[in-house]
Write an enzyme that holds these catalytic residues in place. Structure first.
Site, PDB file in Angstrom:
ATOM      1  N   SER A  80       0.133  -4.878   5.424  1.00 33.55           N
ATOM      2  CA  SER A  80      -0.537  -4.569   4.166  1.00 33.55           C
ATOM      3  C   SER A  80      -0.774  -5.815   3.328  1.00 33.55           C
ATOM      4  O   SER A  80      -0.110  -6.843   3.501  1.00 33.55           O
ATOM      5  CB  SER A  80       0.296  -3.561   3.357  1.00 33.55           C
ATOM      6  OG  SER A  80       0.446  -2.356   4.065  1.00 33.55           O
ATOM      7  N   ALA A  81      -1.718  -5.710   2.401  1.00 34.41           N
ATOM      8  CA  ALA A  81      -2.019  -6.821   1.503  1.00 34.41           C
ATOM      9  C   ALA A  81      -0.782  -7.190   0.689  1.00 34.41           C
ATOM     10  O   ALA A  81      -0.042  -6.306   0.228  1.00 34.41           O
ATOM     11  CB  ALA A  81      -3.168  -6.439   0.576  1.00 34.41           C
TER      12      ALA A  81
END
Length: 415
Positions: A80-81
């Protein structure tokens, strides 16, 4: 003669970029606690993404990195970011000595959690996909976190078999349509659960705590995640509206579907209508809460996707993928230049014999959002498990039925 390769430059460059990322997340107010800051400065994110990923991509604050795709090329596992990983750990209120369950694990986030809870804490990471858990275990071992994270392959909807006591926090790192009863059973009475909860197609990472027999939100952040697999999966219903060339506009429903979608047959061949709201916004200003307002109060709400070659695809910069269906017509959120070129005005374009009705329904909700919610306090959320003593749903509160309970979204000024 054996050639000696100096890797110190690569290590130094990774450290430099990792520190720059952490500085940015602190400056943006995403990282707010020293333990989370230290974790982000310590864990080598570039060693958890696919080999060959450039450092600048690995440490971009806003970008996730795909790890696995399905046969159609759709991402089903990713790192994920960084901004959302930091936000969710902060939402959970984690600190040294605490125990945490991560649902949906790829390795890097679990390593961050291990740094945050420290040697006296406990991290259990569960995923349904054996490829994901095998990869996570190998990467955690290679980076020194193998003994600090327990990786389990299981369908978390059914509970985590190796979890012999309740945890202080649960972080769900996949998009969830509902909150499984097993998760709440494994959460301590004063624990927090952070979950990217899908509500009529719109997702928010919500931090919840218990209040009596239900959950109340402590925070909420805009986010996006790959959807959950296994028993907790909830597929959208997609309806195709073909144009004269056989290309499609796709209406995607996450919640209730209008009764007779066949009424929309041939709708793209009708003359297009449009209505404008008088509501404007400057370029660069977020209006994410308008999407959530639609999901809360716009009956027949859906999301749109379009094939290349359709009229809508050619006009992509003048509309957003949010729509509404009314009988034999549908409308979608549109914008046109306003504020002397410094912004846009919201409106709706529509197809169908009752396109005016569909467009008007959307425009009225744009105006209601502008009047009641745009400048007011952020909405709050509650989750009422099946069997909970639900309070009456008041004005300004939307209720969305789930499999295991009810989600309410309360807009404080919408009274």
């Amino acid at each position: 003669m054996t050639q000696m390769v100096d890797t110190s430059t690569g290590r130094d460059r990774a450290t430099e970029i990792r520190n720059a990322l952490t500085d940015k997340l602190r400056a943006d107010g995403v990282i707010t606690s020293p333990v989370v800051e230290r974790a982000f400065r310590t864990v080598p994110r570039h060693l958890f993404v696919p080999e060959g990923t450039p450092l600048e991509v690995s440490y971009n604050a806003d970008d996730s990195v795909a790890v696995k795709r399905d046969q159609d090329g759709v991402i089903i596992s990713s790192v994920s970011a960084p901004f959302i990983q930091a936000q969710m750990i902060e939402q959970a209120g984690l600190g040294p000595g605490m125990s945490v369950l991560e649902i949906g694990g790829g390795g890097f986030n679990a390593a961050l959690l291990a740094e945050v809870v420290g040697p006296s804490g406990r991290v259990v990471s569960v995923d349904i996909d054996s490829e994901v858990t095998d990869r996570a275990s190998a990467l955690l071992e290679a980076t020194g976190y193998g003994g600090r994270v327990t990786v389990v392959r299981a369908d978390a909807e059914d509970g985590v078999p190796d979890l012999d006591e309740r945890v202080d926090a649960i972080l769900v790192t996949v998009g969830a349509w509902d909150i499984a009863p097993t998760w709440l059973a494994q959460l301590s009475e004063d624990g927090r659960i952070v979950v990217p909860l899908r509500m009529n197609g719109i997702t928010r990472s919500i931090g919840f705590r218990r209040e009596g027999d239900h959950l109340v939100s402590t925070s909420a952040q805009v986010c996006g995640f790959v959807p959950m697999q296994g028993s907790g999966a909830h597929d959208e219903r997609v309806f195709l509206l073909p144009d004269a060339q056989g290309r499609n506009v796709k209406l995607r429903f996450d919640g209730d579907v209008p009764q007779d979608m066949s009424l929309l047959d041939g709708v793209l061949a009708t003359e297009r209508d449009e209505r404008w709201s008088g509501v404007t916004i400057r370029h660069g200003v977020s209006f994410a809460d308008l999407h959530l307002w639609f999901a809360s109060f716009l009956r027949g709400f859906c999301k749109l996707a379009v094939d290349e070659g359709t009229d809508l695809a050619a006009e992509r910069r003048s509309w957003f993928p949010f729509g509404v269906v009314r009988d034999d017509s549908f409308a979608y959120l549109a914008v046109r230049p306003a504020l002397e070129g410094a912004g846009v005005e919201f409106g709706a374009r529509a197809y169908g014999a009752r396109g005016e009705t569909a467009a008007t329904a959307m425009v009225e909700q744009i105006q209601a959002w502008d009047r009641w919610a745009r400048s007011g306090p952020a909405p709050t959320f509650a989750y009422w498990p099946t069997g909970a003593d639900r309070t009456p749903i008041g004005e300004g509160t939307a209720a969305l039925e789930k499999t295991h309970g009810l989600v309410t979204i309360s807009w404080p000024t919408a009274r």
